[in-house]
Design a protein around this motif. Structure first.
Motif, mmCIF file in Angstrom:
data_model
loop_
_atom_site.group_PDB
_atom_site.id
_atom_site.type_symbol
_atom_site.label_atom_id
_atom_site.label_comp_id
_atom_site.label_asym_id
_atom_site.label_seq_id
_atom_site.Cartn_x
_atom_site.Cartn_y
_atom_site.Cartn_z
ATOM 1 N N GLU A 1 0.832 -1.206 0.000
ATOM 2 C CA GLU A 1 0.000 0.000 0.000
ATOM 3 C C GLU A 1 0.866 1.255 0.000
ATOM 4 O OE1 GLU A 1 -2.618 -0.299 3.268
ATOM 5 O OE2 GLU A 1 -3.803 -1.952 2.423
ATOM 6 N N ARG A 2 1.931 1.265 0.816
ATOM 7 C CA ARG A 2 2.798 2.452 0.853
ATOM 8 C C ARG A 2 3.482 2.650 -0.501
ATOM 9 N NH1 ARG A 2 4.015 0.645 6.164
ATOM 10 N NH2 ARG A 2 5.933 -0.385 5.445
ATOM 11 N N LEU A 3 3.893 1.556 -1.120
ATOM 12 C CA LEU A 3 4.535 1.666 -2.421
ATOM 13 C C LEU A 3 3.558 2.184 -3.473
ATOM 14 C CD1 LEU A 3 7.105 1.182 -4.049
ATOM 15 C CD2 LEU A 3 6.337 -1.156 -4.437
ATOM 16 N N GLY A 4 2.290 1.734 -3.432
ATOM 17 C CA GLY A 4 1.283 2.214 -4.377
ATOM 18 C C GLY A 4 1.004 3.699 -4.199
ATOM 19 N N LYS A 5 0.937 4.165 -2.934
ATOM 20 C CA LYS A 5 0.710 5.603 -2.692
ATOM 21 C C LYS A 5 1.883 6.427 -3.214
ATOM 22 C CE LYS A 5 -2.187 4.987 1.424
ATOM 23 N NZ LYS A 5 -2.301 5.251 2.870
ATOM 24 N N GLU A 6 3.098 5.947 -3.035
ATOM 25 C CA GLU A 6 4.274 6.678 -3.524
ATOM 26 C C GLU A 6 4.255 6.767 -5.052
ATOM 27 O OE1 GLU A 6 7.775 8.832 -3.274
ATOM 28 O OE2 GLU A 6 6.360 8.221 -1.686
ATOM 29 N N ILE A 7 3.877 5.693 -5.743
ATOM 30 C CA ILE A 7 3.801 5.702 -7.210
ATOM 31 C C ILE A 7 2.747 6.702 -7.677
ATOM 32 C CG2 ILE A 7 3.205 4.315 -9.230
ATOM 33 C CD1 ILE A 7 4.474 1.931 -7.812
ATOM 34 N N THR A 8 1.560 6.701 -7.009
ATOM 35 C CA THR A 8 0.499 7.654 -7.370
ATOM 36 C C THR A 8 0.952 9.090 -7.179
ATOM 37 O OG1 THR A 8 -1.137 6.007 -6.700
ATOM 38 C CG2 THR A 8 -1.893 8.280 -6.940
ATOM 39 N N ARG A 9 1.654 9.369 -6.075
ATOM 40 C CA ARG A 9 2.105 10.741 -5.802
ATOM 41 C C ARG A 9 3.105 11.191 -6.860
ATOM 42 N NH1 ARG A 9 6.199 13.198 -3.511
ATOM 43 N NH2 ARG A 9 7.251 11.231 -3.041
ATOM 44 N N ARG A 10 3.988 10.295 -7.270
ATOM 45 C CA ARG A 10 4.969 10.661 -8.294
ATOM 46 C C ARG A 10 4.295 10.884 -9.660
ATOM 47 N NH1 ARG A 10 10.663 7.484 -7.244
ATOM 48 N NH2 ARG A 10 10.886 8.082 -5.039
ATOM 49 N N ARG A 11 3.272 10.113 -9.988
ATOM 50 C CA ARG A 11 2.561 10.325 -11.245
ATOM 51 C C ARG A 11 1.875 11.684 -11.262
ATOM 52 N NH1 ARG A 11 -0.287 4.372 -12.252
ATOM 53 N NH2 ARG A 11 1.655 3.291 -12.877
ATOM 54 N N VAL A 12 1.266 12.078 -10.147
ATOM 55 C CA VAL A 12 0.624 13.400 -10.059
ATOM 56 C C VAL A 12 1.661 14.494 -10.233
ATOM 57 C CG1 VAL A 12 -0.624 14.956 -8.520
ATOM 58 C CG2 VAL A 12 -1.287 12.559 -8.664
ATOM 59 N N ALA A 13 2.851 14.322 -9.609
ATOM 60 C CA ALA A 13 3.903 15.335 -9.740
ATOM 61 C C ALA A 13 4.382 15.444 -11.189
ATOM 62 C CB ALA A 13 5.076 14.975 -8.824
ATOM 63 N N ILE A 14 4.464 14.297 -11.917
ATOM 64 C CA ILE A 14 4.902 14.335 -13.312
ATOM 65 C C ILE A 14 3.869 15.065 -14.169
ATOM 66 C CG2 ILE A 14 5.299 12.878 -15.341
ATOM 67 C CD1 ILE A 14 6.571 10.826 -13.453
ATOM 68 N N ASN A 15 2.583 14.826 -13.913
ATOM 69 C CA ASN A 15 1.528 15.522 -14.667
ATOM 70 C C ASN A 15 1.579 17.017 -14.413
ATOM 71 O OD1 ASN A 15 0.640 13.072 -15.712
ATOM 72 N ND2 ASN A 15 -0.839 12.744 -14.044
ATOM 73 N N ASP A 16 1.755 17.426 -13.174
ATOM 74 C CA ASP A 16 1.848 18.865 -12.860
ATOM 75 C C ASP A 16 3.044 19.484 -13.551
ATOM 76 O OD1 ASP A 16 -0.368 18.528 -11.317
ATOM 77 O OD2 ASP A 16 0.741 18.390 -9.394
#
Length: 552
Positions: A271-286
């Motif tokens: 779960e922690r790894l999935g949240k980290e991947i999601t956060r990085r994807r949002v940062a790449i989109n921004d």
């Protein structure tokens, strides 16, 4: 490398092989019993106080059990390096020196350990009784050199019986003591690691097999990452297989380097790894959105492109701008140089003003001094007539006093003229030629007359303050002359010849005549005779008393 196993109850555990066990032990897990890591040993010449981890003493005197402290001093007891906390009810103290050494003493090779007994009343924790010590304090000094220590082992609990007051020093996780005190311990052997089971080519390695174990792709990646972090590298999983209850029981008897991981832990990591991947994807989109906006702002507009065609070229404007900037930079450099020159000129001007002020002050002081000198000179000129009168009066008084003293001296030593020769106090003293041929029987009278003449000349020279070439020593009939400039210095010429070498008597008469002639010339008188001593003496007295220039 690791192996993931599953028990019948659904519990998962990760079995680590040798490299992973070493990583887990570094991460904080307990090492197997009897296992010791091989630490680097130092050569005797490389040992310093900074390498000492702990100091221990075994079989201390029982009289120290009431309380004592340990001190670490320099060998000459000039400086105190560290002091331990009090020890109570122990004969085998151990002192941990971590973070207690001053950097000034970290390179010492020889130190002194002092055990000081507490002299005041001490209350031991956990013991309600208080003990009063009336015995005077006692200090036990143990001086040792780190180069003379010998390694004995890693574990102090395996030591054989040791002699009283044995000091032990721990360096690089290895205990040392003096050579010959204890035999070295045998180094324990590390048990061989268990064999690594290969990854089976079975459906269990597919996503379906992982699902049958209750794992997803994310949770499996989390397990892989956790194993890699424990090992200190990427941590690849070699194989996964489902364990039977018998294998679970056998897994409990596995080496102590294995570690059990539950399904909940693996899911939490996933779960922690999935949240980290999601956060990085949002940062790449921004970031992509911001780049698009920046490019839109930087792209030229149509009306601006049209205006650029009518205006001068951008390159010419940039060249002109660079030229203006270069001239501006040169102007700034010149301006800074002028400012520096101006500052230096101001500093020189300030120094010149200060020196001019000092010269003015010095000139004022000199003018005041000159004015005071002029005033004193004027006062002295005014007082000069009275000073001259006083000087004349003093000179007249001095002349009268000197004349009176010479007259009294002449009365004590009267010189009489008997025609052919002169006498002093009735004792005849012929000329020098006659004295050189005088008979030995007349020696006593001649020596006495010469003694009177020496005394008379000494007093006259003292009265009129005339220094003479030869030093005259008055000793009655044994008077003599001393030459201070002779070689050897202080050569004596006696004015008597009884019992002595007669050859030195004529020299003494000649030096005495030279003294009389020097006396006459220094007082501006003429020499009366070249051969008669009493005639020159009588002439000197009469000319000093009455100022006569002729023979009396």
């Amino acid at each position: 490398m690791c192996e993931l196993r599953k028990a019948s109850g659904g519990q998962l555990f990760l079995c680590a092989c040798a490299p992973l066990r070493r990583g887990l032990s570094r991460a904080g897990s307990d090492s197997p019993a009897g296992h010791h890591s091989t630490m680097p040993t130092l050569k005797p010449m490389q040992r310093r106080l900074r390498h000492v981890q702990e100091i221990a003493i075994r079989n201390l005197d029982p009289e120290y059990m009431r309380g004592f402290t340990m001190e670490l001093n320099t060998p000459d007891e000039i400086g105190q390096i560290a002091v331990s906390k009090p020890f109570f009810n122990t004969m085998n103290p151990g002192w941990d020196l971590e973070n207690q050494l001053d950097s000034f003493y970290r390179n010492l090779r020889e130190v002194e350990v002092c055990v000081s007994r507490l002299e005041a009343t001490v209350t031991v924790e956990g013991d309600a009784a208080k003990e009063d010590s009336t015995t005077p304090p006692r200090r036990l000094k143990l001086l040792f050199s780190l180069m003379e220590l010998h390694p004995i082992g890693h574990d102090l609990s395996r030591l054989p019986p040791v002699p009283p007051t044995t000091i032990l020093v721990k360096m690089c996780d290895l205990w040392h003591t003096f050579r010959g005190t204890l035999p070295p311990q045998p180094h324990p052997q590390t048990p061989p690691p268990p064999p690594v089971q290969p990854f089976p080519a079975s459906p269990d390695s597919s996503p379906t097999g992982l699902a049958s174990l209750g794992l997803t792709n994310v949770s499996f990646a989390a397990a892989t990452a956790a194993a890699g972090r424990a090992q200190g590298n990427s941590g690849d999983i070699v194989g996964i297989k489902e364990a039977s209850p018998r294998e679970v029981v056998n897994s409990n008897a596995a080496p102590k380097g294995s570690k059990t991981i539950t399904t909940s832990q693996i899911c939490a990591h996933g779960e922690r790894l999935g949240k980290e991947i999601t956060r990085r994807r949002v940062a790449i989109n921004d970031t992509q959105h911001l780049l698009t906006q920046i490019n839109a702002h930087l792209s030229p507009k149509p009306d601006e492109a049209v205006s650029d065609t009518t205006s001068p070229s951008m390159s010419s404007l940039q060249q002109r701008l660079k030229a203006v900037q270069a001239r501006l930079q040169k102007t700034r450099v010149l301006l800074q140089a002028k400012r520096d020159e101006l500052q230096k000129g101001e500093s020189r001007l300030a120094e010149e003003k200060a020196q001019r002020q000092k010269r003015r002050e010095r000139l004022r002081r000199c003018q005041r001094g000159l004015q005071s000198v002029k005033l004193r000179l004027g006062q002295s000129v005014k007082d000069l007539p009275s000073s001259k009168t006083d000087l004349r009066a003093i000179q007249q008084a001095l002349y009268c006093r000197r004349t009176r003293m010479l007259y009294e001296l002449f009365q004590v030593y009267p010189i009489e003229n008997n025609g052919r020769h002169r006498s002093i106090r009735g004792i005849p003293l012929p000329s020098i030629d006659v004295l050189n041929r005088q008979d030995l029987r007349e020696e006593e009278k001649v020596a006495t007359a010469l003694g009177f003449l020496i005394h008379l000349l000494l007093l006259m020279a003292k009265y009129v303050e005339v220094p003479l070439r030869m030093v005259m020593v008055c000793a009655s009939s044994r008077s003599f002359l001393r030459d201070p400039l002779s070689d050897p210095p202080g050569l004596e010429y006696p004015l008597f010849y009884r019992g002595l070498d007669r050859a030195r008597f004529p020299s003494a008469l000649r030096f005495l005549m030279e003294n009389l002639q020097q006396f006459l010339l220094s007082r501006a008188h003429k020499i009366a005779s070249r051969n008669n001593l009493l005639e020159n003496t009588e002439c000197l007295i009469h000319r000093e008393m009455w100022g006569l220039n002729v023979n009396p």
